[in-house]
Design an enzyme around this catalytic site. Structure first.
Site, PDB file in Angstrom:
ATOM      1  N   ILE A 122       0.845  -1.195   0.000  1.00 51.20           N
ATOM      2  CA  ILE A 122       0.000   0.000   0.000  1.00 51.20           C
ATOM      3  C   ILE A 122       0.884   1.249   0.000  1.00 51.20           C
ATOM      4  O   ILE A 122       1.909   1.295   0.695  1.00 51.20           O
ATOM      5  CB  ILE A 122      -0.971  -0.054   1.195  1.00 51.20           C
ATOM      6  CG1 ILE A 122      -1.976  -1.188   0.921  1.00 51.20           C
ATOM      7  CG2 ILE A 122      -1.688   1.279   1.404  1.00 51.20           C
ATOM      8  CD1 ILE A 122      -2.781  -1.615   2.086  1.00 51.20           C
ATOM      9  N   GLY A 128      14.822 -10.204  16.506  1.00 53.61           N
ATOM     10  CA  GLY A 128      15.360  -9.200  17.432  1.00 53.61           C
ATOM     11  C   GLY A 128      15.309  -9.600  18.900  1.00 53.61           C
ATOM     12  O   GLY A 128      15.937  -8.941  19.730  1.00 53.61           O
ATOM     13  N   GLU A 151       0.785  -7.209  15.563  1.00 55.28           N
ATOM     14  CA  GLU A 151       1.834  -8.104  16.080  1.00 55.28           C
ATOM     15  C   GLU A 151       1.594  -8.401  17.564  1.00 55.28           C
ATOM     16  O   GLU A 151       1.813  -9.520  18.030  1.00 55.28           O
ATOM     17  CB  GLU A 151       3.208  -7.470  15.859  1.00 55.28           C
ATOM     18  CG  GLU A 151       4.373  -8.383  16.195  1.00 55.28           C
ATOM     19  CD  GLU A 151       5.708  -7.756  15.815  1.00 55.28           C
ATOM     20  OE1 GLU A 151       6.257  -8.127  14.771  1.00 55.28           O
ATOM     21  OE2 GLU A 151       6.190  -6.887  16.571  1.00 55.28           O
TER      22      GLU A 151
HETATM   23  C1  LIG Z   1       9.762  -8.056  10.915  1.00 51.25           C
HETATM   24  C2  LIG Z   1       8.415  -7.886  11.484  1.00 51.25           C
HETATM   25  O1  LIG Z   1       7.911  -8.758  12.169  1.00 51.25           O
HETATM   26  N1  LIG Z   1       7.788  -6.725  11.167  1.00 51.25           N
HETATM   27  C3  LIG Z   1       6.578  -6.258  11.825  1.00 51.25           C
HETATM   28  C4  LIG Z   1       6.873  -4.912  12.436  1.00 51.25           C
HETATM   29  O2  LIG Z   1       7.416  -3.819  11.688  1.00 51.25           O
HETATM   30  P1  LIG Z   1       7.863  -3.432  10.169  1.00 51.25           P
HETATM   31  O3  LIG Z   1       8.796  -2.323  10.280  1.00 51.25           O
HETATM   32  O4  LIG Z   1       8.349  -4.590   9.406  1.00 51.25           O
HETATM   33  O5  LIG Z   1       6.470  -2.921   9.509  1.00 51.25           O
HETATM   34  P2  LIG Z   1       6.244  -2.519   8.006  1.00 51.25           P
HETATM   35  O6  LIG Z   1       6.493  -1.064   7.810  1.00 51.25           O
HETATM   36  O7  LIG Z   1       6.971  -3.434   7.101  1.00 51.25           O
HETATM   37  O8  LIG Z   1       4.680  -2.773   7.877  1.00 51.25           O
HETATM   38  C5  LIG Z   1       4.162  -4.085   7.808  1.00 51.25           C
HETATM   39  C6  LIG Z   1       3.592  -4.369   6.392  1.00 51.25           C
HETATM   40  O9  LIG Z   1       2.441  -3.563   6.162  1.00 51.25           O
HETATM   41  C7  LIG Z   1       2.387  -3.185   4.790  1.00 51.25           C
HETATM   42  N2  LIG Z   1       2.494  -1.707   4.658  1.00 51.25           N
HETATM   43  C8  LIG Z   1       2.891  -0.942   5.708  1.00 51.25           C
HETATM   44  C9  LIG Z   1       2.952   0.446   5.584  1.00 51.25           C
HETATM   45  C10 LIG Z   1       2.616   1.036   4.352  1.00 51.25           C
HETATM   46  O10 LIG Z   1       2.652   2.262   4.160  1.00 51.25           O
HETATM   47  N3  LIG Z   1       2.241   0.235   3.324  1.00 51.25           N
HETATM   48  C11 LIG Z   1       2.178  -1.127   3.446  1.00 51.25           C
HETATM   49  O11 LIG Z   1       1.848  -1.823   2.490  1.00 51.25           O
HETATM   50  C12 LIG Z   1       3.545  -3.895   4.089  1.00 51.25           C
HETATM   51  O12 LIG Z   1       3.117  -5.136   3.617  1.00 51.25           O
HETATM   52  C13 LIG Z   1       4.528  -4.070   5.221  1.00 51.25           C
HETATM   53  O13 LIG Z   1       5.441  -5.105   4.932  1.00 51.25           O
HETATM   54  O14 LIG Z   1       5.704  -4.432  13.105  1.00 51.25           O
HETATM   55  C14 LIG Z   1       4.565  -4.299  12.318  1.00 51.25           C
HETATM   56  C15 LIG Z   1       3.448  -3.875  13.231  1.00 51.25           C
HETATM   57  O15 LIG Z   1       3.606  -2.601  13.642  1.00 51.25           O
HETATM   58  C16 LIG Z   1       4.197  -5.587  11.633  1.00 51.25           C
HETATM   59  O16 LIG Z   1       3.768  -6.537  12.596  1.00 51.25           O
HETATM   60  C17 LIG Z   1       5.397  -6.114  10.884  1.00 51.25           C
HETATM   61  O17 LIG Z   1       5.059  -7.328  10.280  1.00 51.25           O
END
Ligand SMILES: CC(=O)N[C@H]1[C@@H](OP(=O)(O)OP(=O)(O)OC[C@H]2O[C@@H](n3ccc(=O)[nH]c3=O)[C@H](O)[C@@H]2O)O[C@H](CO)[C@H](O)[C@@H]1O
Ligand SMILES: [Mn+2]
Length: 344
Positions: free
Chosen positions: A113, A225, A293
């Protein structure tokens, strides 16, 4: 005559007394036949039992499993006896031999997204190289920018559908609403189209095999982590007001939100429960520390996963490889949060 009469009398007595026994014998035979018939067919229907159609030509060649020698540097089973999947604890040839004849379809959901569409190309290209190779895979790409979905060559037996969903100006909402969207898409189509499902973060790449060893009823992954930490240090939701609350002296592992998997129906229940609790919290103006999460971790504490994937299945590119991780299979790319997310 007496003899005859007696016989007749005897016969008559016999028939009237024996009626229940005859009925019993008939009922018993019917039950037995039913049981034999049912067990034969239910065994044929049970996908967990490989059917050796042609025993003469079937050979299973792989290294002999040892009872005494194996990995000793990591724990490969949870205290509730679910496997923890590490390199060296399974034989890829053997597990593929078990699962491939089942003709399974694996659904894979991924959300892209806003600016996260930029991660799709690498995600899909590397998945084609390493993820469930040799299986039927159906990717479900959820995006608000369907025109920006790259076209990636898919191997035979693999399909991709793009499903348009609304964008949002809060990343927390995008991340958390995945539960609701997965739930409703399972209801609408996935439960008819797949056996297993994996829901993955898009900002990641595959680097090595992620195969049938990861299949199970309910599958979670240990977050890279926190696996060396004590549970009081896990970033669980700690406020009792939230439905994701976990007290300091509870918890098994800290599971990553970037992967949930398992049988479609088990993941369906998980997403439904987490979605309901997330909304219940929202109604009370509370958002769990790590959104979905946190709810996932709470759910898995009381509904134990049947298989746990080691951090090999969820690494982060910025993190140096540790000695127990022999293979990095899937890893989050380094991203500029301020630049890719709609809010900070
Ligand atoms: C490694 C891991 O376990 N990562 C988790 C972590 O941070 P992350 O830093 O990995 O979160 P993230 O920014 O990757 O967001 C999770 C997912 O939501 C979707 N997305 C997010 C934002 C956006 O603008 N557009 C979009 O498509 C995308 O598929 C992304 O992979 O915490 C999040 C909750 O807060 C989620 O549980 C993630 O799965
Ligand atoms: Mn991510």
């Amino acid at each position: 005559m007496k003899y005859f009469g007696d016989t007749i009398g005897g016969t008559m007595r016999f028939s009237s007394n024996a009626k229940p026994y005859v009925l019993l014998v008939i009922a018993g035979t019917v039950l037995l036949l039913g049981y034999v018939y049912f067990s034969f067919f239910s065994e044929r229907l049970n996908r967990d039992i490989p059917i050796d159609e042609d025993q003469k030509s079937t050979r299973l060649l792989y290294k002999q499993p040892s009872v005494l020698v194996g990995r000793t540097d990591v724990v490969a089973v949870t205290p509730w006896l679910a496997p923890i999947v590490w390199e060296g604890t399974f034989d890829p040839v053997l597990v593929d031999n078990i699962y491939k004849p089942m003709n399974l379809t694996i659904a894979t959901t991924v959300f892209a997204i806003g600016k996260y569409v930029r991660f799709l190309q690498d995600f899909l290209e590397t998945a084609e190289e390493h993820f469930m190779v040799g299986f039927h895979v159906r990717y479900y790409v959820f995006t608000d920018r369907p025109h920006d979905v790259p076209s990636v060559n898919l191997s035979q037996g693999r399909h991709l559908s793009v499903i348009q969903v609304p964008g949002s100006n809060r990343w927390q909402e995008i991340s958390a609403r995945r539960m609701e969207i997965i739930q409703t898409t399972i209801e609408r189509q996935i439960r008819r189209e797949a056996d297993y499902i994996f829901c993955l973060d898009v900002d990641s790449k595959f680097h090595a095999r992620w195969g049938s060893e990861s299949l199970g009823r309910l599958v979670a992954v240990i977050h890279p982590g926190y696996y060396e930490q004590t549970r009081d240090r896990f970033p669980y939701e700690r406020r009792p007001a939230s439905t994701a609350y976990i007290p300091m002296d509870e918890g098994d592992y800290y599971y990553g939100g970037a992967m949930i998997g398992g049988f479609v129906e088990d993941v369906y229940t998980l997403t439904k429960v987490c979605r309901t609790r997330f909304e219940e919290d929202a109604g009370n103006s509370i958002e769990a520390a790590w959104q979905e999460e946190s709810h996932l971790n709470r759910y898995l504490l009381y509904n134990k996963p049947s298989k746990v994937l080691s951090p090999e299945y969820l690494w982060q590119d910025f993190k140096a490889k540790t000695k127990e991780v022999k293979v990095i299979r899937f890893s989050g790319v380094i991203k500029n949060y301020a630049e890719v997310r709609p809010n900070v």
